[in-house]
Design an enzyme around this catalytic site. Sequence first.
Site, PDB file in Angstrom:
ATOM      1  CE  LYS A   1      88.246  76.188  57.538  1.00 47.94           C
ATOM      2  NZ  LYS A   1      88.140  76.656  56.142  1.00 47.94           N
TER       3      LYS A   1
ATOM      4  NE  ARG B   1      79.360  73.044  41.895  1.00 48.88           N
ATOM      5  CZ  ARG B   1      79.090  73.225  43.178  1.00 48.88           C
ATOM      6  NH1 ARG B   1      80.063  73.415  44.029  1.00 48.88           N
ATOM      7  NH2 ARG B   1      77.850  73.237  43.603  1.00 48.88           N
TER       8      ARG B   1
ATOM      9  CD  GLU C   1      82.953  76.520  41.600  1.00 47.06           C
ATOM     10  OE1 GLU C   1      83.693  76.058  42.481  1.00 47.06           O
ATOM     11  OE2 GLU C   1      81.717  76.672  41.765  1.00 47.06           O
TER      12      GLU C   1
END
Length: 642
Positions: free
Chosen positions: A285, A400, A372
């Site tokens: 990243k 969600r 979640e």
Amino acid sequence: MSERPDTPLLDQVHFPADIRALSKDKLRQLSDELRSEMISAVSTSGGHLGSGLGVVELTVAIHHVFDTPDDKLIWDVGHQCYPHKIVTGRRDRIRSIRQAGGLSGFTKRAESEYDPFGAAHSSTSISAALGFAISNKLAGQPGRAIAVIGDGAMSAGMAYEAMNNAEAAGNRLIVILNDNDMSIAPPVGALRNSLARLVSSGKYLTPRGLAAKLARKMPDPVQRWAEQTEEYLRGWVTGGTLFEELGFYYVGPVDGHNVEALVEVLENVRDADVGPMLVHVVTQKGKGYGPAEDSADKYHGVVKFDIVSGKQDKGPGGGPPAYTAVFADALKAEMERDEKIVAITAAMPSGTGLDKVQATFPDRTFDVGIAEQHAVTFAAGLAAQGHRPFCAIYSTFLQRAYDQVVHDVAIQNLPVRFAMDRAGLVGADGCTHAGSFDLAYLCTLPNLVVMAAADEAELVHMVHTMALYDGGPIAVRYPRGNGRGVDMPTSPERLEIGKGRIVREGKKVAILSLGTRLEEAEKAADMLEAKGLSTTVADLRFAKPLDEELIRKLLTTHEVAVTVEEAAVGGFGAHVLTLASDEGLIDAGLKLRTMRLPDSFQDQNAPAKQYDEARLNAPHIVETVLKALRRNHVDADAGAIA
């Protein structure tokens, strides 16, 4: 900020067909120029940086090998897609990204044929790609579907649900796992590319196919032994046993910054006919930009920045604290007071402020990844065992886990505490991240207590109230951004459940505010008073249970009442309307109006512009009152009634 970089090769690339026309020895230069262009663009516009820098070579390799847009390329989450946008006809607009009228910060179907599926939430790519692949198969079309998933998205159960169902797609489905934090398998030097080329090549696949045919002619026990031996040997060498069990042929790990190796592996995968394939690509990243490499979390999403120093332009500083920071400090204070309190987030520790909490209470703070549903039921289990869990999840992400909120928390009346950050409009992140619906989806549930903080001091009181409340599930919503600059309490106050407060009293107009539109409601009251209209302003604090006594008093003692909330239709105003209807107040001639977010998905824009578009600022409140009174706003000072 800096001048645009010199990009002679990228200047010749307008669409992926131009990449496919390049020889392989040109792809390294193209990747370098593409990375420079992305850094330059984001430095002037702000946006997501680290994830896109990590997939530059992968983007080039995919578009070189596959026939996009006929082959469908789906980027999970979507914030990895900036390099993809640059090479798919949108380079001239890339510096408008996340701005009003500009490019979306995520993939968007309406924006380009190269964005076949819109994404801004995590872990949807494999399911969507499977849909494209099966659709092509049913229609007899040749196209493949390529899902690029990573940046934590493999921590969500939906990805595995899709993989478990993917066998029917055959070789039309290719999943590329962008492993940018070494969470699954560490790089193992040059050997990893050799292994990937080997297991994806015809030299390996052809004998393997012949061996499989031979094994099928053997007795069942021998056949099973041969298959299992090959699978486990290859899994032991490459690390892909889990994916093999889900029906995928695993290839990897591959160095995601070696564009030549990527092309060779992807060509092998493209030409193979062994069923769904998963290519494990290891990336870094922030690759290629020192500050982003050194601090991946801080450069995941950035404001405008200076390329040389990496310093982000965060404005003059000072001013009111951010709501997220206020929540974190308030929660830390409660955790110091009560050792039963624990904190949970779903892959957003810095976004919710729980990184600061975790630094102080590492054993009582849990980041469960992009999961979640698990976060909510995990919190329910803790609550059932006597702990006091705070589940800090963005409003838009809590959607969600709605089934878990209903079945695992509300029905069992477990005291889980929901802290819903980013409630309401969110500026540049646009409609995918706006927390518009939490009042509508929570206030319909029995047993829920739902609060909305009008300012940063109120948020402190509400966190304290949640910590002390064991009567069932309780939630607080608060916005992105900074507070109003009000005086902060020296000690928090426990609020009475379901009780609002009068901020100012008048006689003719009542403004019933919920949440952070209170400041605009007070401004509107000043404007109405200037027109001779005595105005009451109430901060209801609770969307559920409603302060029925206060609402009843306001509706029966004022000529016009207006509810104001930064939420979609079906929330606070709808419940006030229901109360008024049930009690016959509307039949008595009450002028009651509701103001809320429009019934549409608002595009990205500056927050002030979004509020104007939503008609939730003080002048809009005044206009609503005057229309209800049938006054012409020009003649309002004279008291003329139309």
